[in-house]
Enzyme design. Structure first.
Site, short mmCIF file in Angstrom:
data_model
loop_
_atom_site.label_atom_id
_atom_site.label_comp_id
_atom_site.label_asym_id
_atom_site.label_seq_id
_atom_site.Cartn_x
_atom_site.Cartn_y
_atom_site.Cartn_z
N GLY A 265 -2.32 -6.13 -4.90
CA GLY A 265 -1.63 -7.56 -5.16
C GLY A 265 -0.12 -7.75 -5.42
N SER A 266 0.48 -8.37 -6.01
CA SER A 266 1.06 -8.87 -6.86
C SER A 266 1.49 -8.18 -7.81
CB SER A 266 1.09 -11.01 -7.75
OG SER A 266 0.81 -11.49 -6.69
#
Length: 553
Positions: A265-266
């Site tokens: 993810g981020s």
């Protein structure tokens, strides 16, 4: 004359007997010396005056400070010879189960009545041996065997692995360095790892407590030296005890740090931003990107979980973790340059660490514009947490990527690497990562005085190629102290459901970030880093770029 003659004959007989005895002693002595010489010579041929290989055939494994993590010791086992048994096997099984309550009566009965000769118990204590002796069973034998002992219990179990009788090393270091451990044992030298038992224990304590409190399926954690690539701690939950291996939970077999791959993810966003800065795509931190609405590309919709509903500059995009803005930056960067950065970080290869459990990243089969945009914020590509930790080390150490190692690096030795980011970009990333913790989604990772910087990442779990809804992998990757980074600290929580402990949240800011804070506060003094409230990264030139409501100005 007769008495003199008798004395002379007696003296001659005594002298003759003494000569015979002396010759006998000389013969026996020569035989013994020959035997001792043979043993000595064979000992030299087989590796010097070490203990017999059958007893101590594996070197001790120690941490970077010499603390023993694994060692071989002689222990007594109990063997049953079925043809010699005098007592009823059922009675013996019942008594053995009383002496060894961790093993059932049925198990002992099966061992007693199975093969003609079998080990019915390994590693018996002196008290237990005495209790078995009192059974007066001549069909029991007590052979002395080498046993692999792990003094720290389950600490670093996935790194160490274990030894199975007759099979050698099965996992981890025990498997990877099977022959080297034997060679070190012959030389009488321990096998040194980069681990620090104190740091390892602290990481496992905090990670295990978080997994339990959050009711998560598992977790992973790592502490990595940014300059040498040495792993000071590596933990995977659930775990096991190598002294008594029992994988009641199959997930305990996998090292989630180096083997299991995830969409992280981020946590990829700082990597994308750094690549864009080096490529000249980002030349001004104040440049703004439209984050007022989701993006639709190739039939896919890219949106922010918490939309700011306004135009954002680069620091704001990282602080608020905007998918929409990062996707636009990745699009401007382009497929080739983003891929080149990922490849330079070894995101397309197995980790280089010296463990047999090394996962192969899941590289996108087809890489179009949509994949470029989603990969920019950590989707469409799966890597291990170890890949990510090494990438963050390069982000903050001046831009040099170095392979992770589980072996101790001698003090003063310069570990070679390759440049991935420029020094100026790395300096800027230290500011931005510190800002994310000071003012953004990573605020719960902030350990006062330790200048922690990093990024949160929350992504849906991919199982068998399919996203599983409400199944989140929550990760925080960071480093400290950010004014002179020494260590990367990464924590991943696998599938937290969101409960009262995390205020009902499943995202990394509420699950993984607090664990990093606790780990940093515990290990800082252990590694010679102490809190200092008067030092920090200078982010004064970036702070004015963060928009604040009028009431806060």
């Amino acid at each position: 004359m007769r008495r003199a003659d008798c004395r002379q004959r007696f003296a001659l007989a005594a002298d003759q007997r003494l000569r015979i005895l002396l010759l006998a002693f000389l013969f026996i002595g020569a035989v013994l010396l020959a035997r001792i010489g043979h043993i000595f010579i064979m000992g030299l041929i087989n590796g010097g005056g070490a203990a017999p290989a059958a007893m101590f055939d594996r070197a001790d494994i120690v941490d970077r400070n010499g603390v023993p993590l694994a060692r071989s010791i002689p222990v007594h086992s109990i063997r049953s010879v079925r043809s010699k048994l005098m007592h009823d096997p059922r009675m013996l099984a019942r008594e053995l189960a009383r002496i060894f309550p961790d093993t059932t009566e049925a198990t002992f009965y099966s061992r007693l009545t199975g093969r003609p000769s079998s080990i019915i118990r390994r590693r018996a204590t002196p008290d237990q041996l005495n209790a078995v002796n009192e059974l007066a069973e001549i069909g029991f034998e007590y052979p002395e065997e080498p046993e692999r002992l792990y003094p720290q219990g389950p600490i670093a179990a996935h790194v160490l692995g274990f030894v199975a009788p007759g099979r050698g090393g099965v996992m981890g270091i025990e498997r990877r360095f099977d022959e080297q451990l034997a060679a070190n044992a012959a030389r009488g030298e321990p096998f040194a790892l980069s681990l620090d038992t104190r740091v390892q224990a602290a990481l496992e304590l905090e990670l295990g407590d978080a997994v339990t409190q959050l009711e998560a399926k598992g977790g992973a954690g790592l502490v990595l030296d940014v300059d040498t690539g040495e792993v000071l701690a590596m933990a995977s939950m659930p775990t096991f005890d190598p002294n008594r291996v029992n994988f009641s939970d199959p997930a305990a077999q996998w090292n989630s740090v180096s083997f299991t791959t995830f969409e992280l993810g981020s946590t990829f966003k700082p990597i994308t931003v750094a690549a864009a800065m080096d490529a000249g795509v980002i030349t001004d931190m104040a440049r703004r990107y439209d984050a007022t609405r989701p993006l639709t590309v190739g039939g896919h919709r890219i949106s922010d979980s918490h939309s700011a509903d306004r135009w954002l500059n680069v620091p704001e995009a990282l602080v608020h973790s905007s998918n929409v803005v990062t996707a636009q930056i990745a699009d401007d960067l382009g497929k080739d340059r983003l891929q080149a950065t990922f490849r330079a970080l070894d995101f397309d290869k197995r980790p280089t660490i010296e463990l047999p459990e090394r996962g192969l990243p899941q590289w996108p089969r087809s890489w179009g514009r949509t994949t470029t945009m989603t990969a920019g914020f950590g989707h469409s590509i799966m890597v291990t947490p170890l890949h990510l930790a090494s990438a963050y080390a390069a982000l903050v150490n001046g831009g040099i990527w170095r392979p992770a190692t589980i072996l101790k690096v001698e003090e003063g030795h310069v570990v070679q690497g390759r440049r991935v980011f420029t020094e100026s970009t790395s300096a800027r990333m230290r500011q931005l990562l510190r800002m994310i913790v000071a003012s953004g989604t990573g605020s719960r990772a902030d350990a006062p005085g330790y200048r922690v910087g990093g990024k949160t990442g929350s992504a849906e779990r991919v199982i068998d190629g399919t996203y599983v809804g409400n199944s989140v992998v929550a990760t925080f990757a960071g480093a400290f102290p950010m004014d002179r980074p020494r260590y990367v600290v990464l924590v991943m929580i696998d599938r937290p459901p969101g409960n009262a402990y995390s205020l009902g949240q499943r995202t990394a800011g509420f699950t993984a970030a607090p664990v990093v804070r606790k780990v940093v506060q515990r290990i800082g003094p252990m590694v010679g880093i102490y809190p200092d409230a008067h030092r920090d990264v200078d982010i004064s030139e970036l702070e004015p770029l963060l928009w604040k409501p009028r009431a806060e100005r």
